[in-house]
Scaffold this active site. Structure first.
Site, short mmCIF file in Angstrom:
data_model
loop_
_atom_site.label_atom_id
_atom_site.label_comp_id
_atom_site.label_asym_id
_atom_site.label_seq_id
_atom_site.Cartn_x
_atom_site.Cartn_y
_atom_site.Cartn_z
N ARG A 51 0.80 -1.22 0.00
CA ARG A 51 0.00 0.00 0.00
C ARG A 51 0.84 1.27 0.00
O ARG A 51 0.64 2.15 -0.82
CB ARG A 51 -0.85 0.08 1.27
N THR A 52 1.73 1.38 0.97
CA THR A 52 2.37 2.68 1.16
C THR A 52 3.17 3.05 -0.09
O THR A 52 3.07 4.17 -0.59
CB THR A 52 3.26 2.66 2.42
N LYS A 80 25.50 -3.75 -0.54
CA LYS A 80 26.97 -3.65 -0.60
C LYS A 80 27.53 -2.92 0.62
O LYS A 80 28.73 -2.68 0.71
CB LYS A 80 27.39 -2.87 -1.85
N ARG A 101 11.10 3.97 3.64
CA ARG A 101 10.71 3.01 4.68
C ARG A 101 11.94 2.22 5.06
O ARG A 101 12.70 1.78 4.19
CB ARG A 101 9.63 2.07 4.16
N HIS A 129 4.79 6.10 11.74
CA HIS A 129 4.32 5.94 10.36
C HIS A 129 3.39 7.12 10.06
O HIS A 129 2.17 6.97 9.97
CB HIS A 129 3.58 4.61 10.24
C1 NCD Z 1 1.37 -0.75 8.28
C2 NCD Z 1 2.86 -0.62 8.50
O1 NCD Z 1 3.64 -0.82 7.56
O2 NCD Z 1 3.22 -0.28 9.62
N1 NCD Z 1 1.05 -0.98 6.94
C3 NCD Z 1 0.82 0.10 6.13
O3 NCD Z 1 1.71 0.84 5.81
N2 NCD Z 1 -0.45 0.34 5.78
C4 NCD Z 1 0.73 -1.73 9.19
C5 NCD Z 1 1.24 -3.14 9.19
O4 NCD Z 1 2.15 -3.50 8.45
O5 NCD Z 1 0.68 -3.92 9.97
#
Ligand code: NCD
Length: 305
Positions: A51-52, A80, A101, A129
């Site tokens: 999703r993100t 590396k 991320r 997040h």
């Molecule tokens: C969440 C995350 O990555 O923290 N997912 C997301 O980005 N929608 C929640 C999860 O992974 O449980």
């Protein structure tokens, strides 16, 4: 230049403007379709995501911009041994803005301090997040009409769930908010949030272990996945993973207008039989996530339409 590392990087007024912009994008998407012509977003994902990452890409494409990046640390120079601070110096030459991320808490903060482009924290370890929080706030504001006067149940992995940590940080700034923290003892909210955020702001909360007990009082129920990748011990994960499963039977005790949110991905914690309940808004939440990321990209790039 601004970054988004924590939801507190924006004041409540700035958040309101960002959510207003996201709502305008929802209503008038055509107005924004060339807003980022010629701009590039880099997505640096050192940890799995569907999703993100795709939501950021979809947001930038809907603004007329382009995207580049990697979805797997194994295919990047991290393999590396390149440091995050070196990588961001490189990416600053290739893109106008980036979303990162990383499994390590604080990695996007390190990146931001060496970057000449805005850095967005797209999830750092079990820490924060913030763009999921923007998504959650837009969902609540759009469907409930307010971000104040709410009782919010947070259920599942409150220890490692970064979406929960960021959402609490953001919501304590609104009037008359209270929380019900529903988790097994092993997955309780960490002290640095319970004491330094909830107690420090005099926000009422209670900690319970059973989901059914508090259902009747909630305006929002925020379900979360047990964060397998953050456990040191697989047996412990297996023991806790199915502790909470939301079913239509349990929802019989809930308000008719309670909203059920989940950042997704879902594993077992919400039965698919709940999906058709009008209170289940976790798939709508995904759509709001795109509008809010469009608004965030425009805001950080200082583009006014
Ligand atoms: C969440 C995350 O990555 O923290 N997912 C997301 O980005 N929608 C929640 C999860 O992974 O449980």
């Amino acid at each position: 230049m601004r970054h988004l590392l924590s939801p507190l990087d924006f004041s409540v007024e700035e958040l309101d403007s960002l959510l207003d912009l996201a709502s305008d994008i929802e209503k008038n998407p055509d107005k924004y379709k060339h807003a980022c012509d010629g701009k590039k977003l880099a997505t640096l994902f050192y940890e799995p995501s569907t999703r993100t990452r795709l939501s950021f890409e979809s947001a930038m494409l809907s603004l007329g911009g382009n995207v580049l990046g990697f979805a797997d640390a194994g295919s990047s120079s991290a393999q590396k041994g390149e440091s995050v601070s070196d990588t961001i110096r490189i990416i600053s030459c290739y893109a106008d803005i980036c979303a990162m991320r990383h499994p390590k808490e604080g990695a996007p903060l390190v990146a931001a301090s060496h970057s000449s482009i805005p850095v967005i924290n797209a999830g750092d370890g079990g820490h924060q997040h913030p763009t999921q929080t923007l998504t959650d706030l837009m969902t609540i504001r759009s469907l409930k009409g307010r971000l104040d006067n709410l009782t919010i149940g947070l259920c599942g992995d409150l220890k490692f769930g970064r979406t929960v940590h960021s959402l609490i940080n953001a919501l304590v700034r609104y009037p008359n908010i209270s929380f019900v923290l529903i988790s097994p003892k092993e997955l309780r909210l960490p002290d640095y949030i319970r004491q330094d955020v909830l107690e420090a702001n005099n926000v009422p909360y209670k900690e319970v272990e059973e989901l059914e007990d508090s259902m009747t009082n909630l305006d929002i129920l925020y379900m979360t996945r047990v964060q397998r990748e953050r456990f040191f011990n697989e047996d412990e994960y297996v023991r806790l993973k199915d502790r909470y499963i939301l079913t239509p039977e349990k929802l019989e005790y809930a308000h008719k207008d309670m909203l059920i949110l989940h950042p997704l991905p879902r594993v077992n914690e919400i039965s698919v039989a709940v999906d058709n309940d009008p209170r289940a808004v976790y798939f709508k939440q995904v759509q709001y996530g795109v509008y809010v990321r469009m608004a965030l990209i425009l805001t950080l790039l200082n583009i006014n339409i």
